[in-house]
Design an enzyme around this catalytic site. Structure first.
Site, short mmCIF file in Angstrom:
data_model
loop_
_atom_site.label_atom_id
_atom_site.label_comp_id
_atom_site.label_asym_id
_atom_site.label_seq_id
_atom_site.Cartn_x
_atom_site.Cartn_y
_atom_site.Cartn_z
N SER A 180 0.79 -1.22 0.00
CA SER A 180 0.00 0.00 0.00
C SER A 180 0.83 1.28 0.00
O SER A 180 0.32 2.34 -0.35
CB SER A 180 -0.95 0.00 1.19
OG SER A 180 -0.24 -0.25 2.39
N HIS A 208 -5.70 -3.73 -1.90
CA HIS A 208 -5.47 -2.72 -2.94
C HIS A 208 -5.51 -3.32 -4.35
O HIS A 208 -5.14 -2.65 -5.32
CB HIS A 208 -4.14 -2.00 -2.72
CG HIS A 208 -4.22 -0.99 -1.62
ND1 HIS A 208 -4.82 0.24 -1.78
CD2 HIS A 208 -3.82 -1.04 -0.32
CE1 HIS A 208 -4.77 0.92 -0.65
NE2 HIS A 208 -4.16 0.17 0.25
N LYS A 239 -12.36 -0.23 -0.17
CA LYS A 239 -11.51 0.57 -1.06
C LYS A 239 -12.16 0.63 -2.44
O LYS A 239 -13.13 1.36 -2.60
CB LYS A 239 -10.09 0.02 -1.05
CG LYS A 239 -9.43 0.33 0.30
CD LYS A 239 -8.07 -0.24 0.51
CE LYS A 239 -7.55 0.20 1.88
NZ LYS A 239 -6.67 -0.78 2.51
C1 LIG Z 1 -6.67 -1.06 3.97
C2 LIG Z 1 -6.10 -2.40 4.18
C3 LIG Z 1 -6.71 -3.31 5.06
C4 LIG Z 1 -7.87 -2.93 5.93
O1 LIG Z 1 -9.09 -2.89 5.23
P1 LIG Z 1 -10.32 -2.14 5.88
O2 LIG Z 1 -11.49 -2.71 5.16
O3 LIG Z 1 -10.13 -0.68 5.66
O4 LIG Z 1 -10.34 -2.50 7.33
C5 LIG Z 1 -6.16 -4.57 5.17
N1 LIG Z 1 -5.07 -4.93 4.46
C6 LIG Z 1 -4.47 -4.08 3.60
C7 LIG Z 1 -3.28 -4.54 2.82
C8 LIG Z 1 -4.96 -2.79 3.44
O5 LIG Z 1 -4.35 -1.94 2.61
#
Ligand SMILES: *Cc1c(COP(=O)(O)O)cnc(C)c1O
Length: 393
Positions: A180, A208, A239
């Site tokens: 990320s 992502h 996301k």
């Molecule tokens: C954003 C993210 C999460 C968390 O997801 P949410 O639905 O926002 O709790 C988990 N793993 C990775 C790699 C992320 O980038």
């Protein structure tokens, strides 16, 4: 109020060393532009890859679900909080991902916690990339399993750790699908080959990559043609999917096991109808509006090329996550402030989220951005970069 003095001291220290953060509220809905402090700015910091947070079909589905089923479920999934729509959605998601089964959690964060903490005991070992997401790290902290860390995307290091793990019952390799902070893609084909050689399981966190990579946004596993060879795929619905939640797509057995042992699933209330209905509509959008993903990648190429032509260092990014590397933490924040003055919202990311001295502006373009908006943003980067001496005159 008294009793928090040592916490206050720590906050003061954060202010002194520049790691103290203020929340920045949006005064409008999420989108390619947003209103902050009364000013309309181009949004380059959201994870709203496809613009689904305000997509008509998702909003329509959510509104209809509220009218028909109300705003909450009043229980955890395992007691009285499973609606037929929850199960229908899980069947649809499993089919979309070409897996046996899917289970939805409250968030991506709790999915990693639930999966890792429940399936591993002291007879097992988890082998994790050193730059994996905080929710993976926390999930691992909750287990009694053996723990090995391999160097970031380094397959020799992974093999070493596998060799040192042969006495355990289960070896679980876990990696982010897309990292990320740098936007690079995990070398999944090599990871799967090593896993097969050393009889290990593979778990990929596609937070992502869902909605971004693979056919219709099916993720990194599909992107690399590895369907059926990765045991556990975790992802988020928060996301690119634009709503809220996390999911695991895996075997029927692990799903059943998680229904009994996945603690966030057991002890935290299920998603409201509007959330599930909107996530359901999002899969239809992925299947029926592939032009959104095409536009996302077109915009990614345009913006990344533009930054590179200006002379910025965008690191090893291969995805819509494009960091603009600055280095010094304070300078990174000044760059972000300068960009805001120029009409662009692009947050600086510094230590401890990234290693010391590797401060960066992290940008994510979306399918919603117009070429004009991205060209305007590039001019802002150019002016701010020159003002701060980051670009040569
Ligand atoms: C954003 C993210 C999460 C968390 O997801 P949410 O639905 O926002 O709790 C988990 N793993 C990775 C790699 C992320 O980038």
């Amino acid at each position: 109020m008294k009793g928090f003095e040592h916490l206050q001291r720590e906050l003061e220290e954060m202010k002194d060393n520049g790691t103290y953060r203020q929340l920045i509220p949006l005064e409008s809905e999420q989108g390619s532009t947003v209103t902050i402090k009364g000013k309309e700015v181009i949004q380059l910091s959201s994870n709203n890859y496809l613009g689904l947070t305000s997509h008509k079909r998702l909003k329509g589905a959510a509104t209809k679900a509220v009218e028909q089923y109300g705003v909450g479920t009043g229980s955890v999934r395992t007691i009285a909080g499973t609606l037929t729509m929850h199960e229908e959605y899980e069947r649809k998601l499993a089919k979309f991902k070409h897996t046996e089964a899917a289970l939805v959690f409250q968030s991506g964060f709790t999915t990693n916690q639930g999966v890792l903490s429940s399936m591993l005991t002291d007879e097992d070992v988890v082998i994790s990339d050193e730059l994996n997401h905080a929710s993976i790290i926390d999930g691992i902290r909750l287990t009694k399993s053996g723990r090995k860390i391999y160097k970031h995307v380094d397959m020799d290091s992974l093999e070493e750790q596998l060799l040192a793990s042969m006495d355990y019952r289960t070896r679980l390799i876990v990696t982010d699908g897309v990292f990320s902070m740098d936007g690079n893609i995990a070398p999944l084909p090599a990871i799967v080959e090593l896993a097969e050689k050393y009889d290990a399981l593979v778990m990929v966190d596609d937070a992502h990559a869902s909605g971004v990579l693979g056919k219709n946004g099916r993720g990194t596993v599909n992107h690399f043609g590895l369907d059926g060879r990765v045991h556990i795929q975790v992802g988020t619905l928060s996301k690119a999917i634009g709503v809220l939640g996390g999911y695991v797509v895996t075997s029927e057995t692990l799903k059943e096991y998680l229904i009994h042992k996945g603690r966030p699933f057991l002890f935290s209330t299920s998603h409201p109808p509007a959330v599930t209905a909107a996530c359901d509509a999002a899969i239809d959008v992925l299947l029926e509006e592939p032009q959104l993903i095409e536009k996302l990648w077109e915009n990614t190429k345009f913006f990344k090329d533009g930054l590179q032509k200006l002379g910025f260092d965008t690191g090893i990014s291969e995805t819509p996550i494009t960091p603009v590397l600055v280095g010094d933490d304070a300078l990174t924040h000044r760059f972000s402030d300068e960009l805001f003055n120029e009409g662009v919202f692009a947050q600086g990311i510094v230590y401890p989220t990234v290693p010391k001295g590797s401060g960066r502006i992290r940008t994510i373009v979306t399918a919603e951005h117009s070429k004009e908006e991205l060209a305007t943003a590039l001019s802002a980067f150019e002016r701010a970069g020159r003002n701060l001496g980051l670009l040569k005159e």
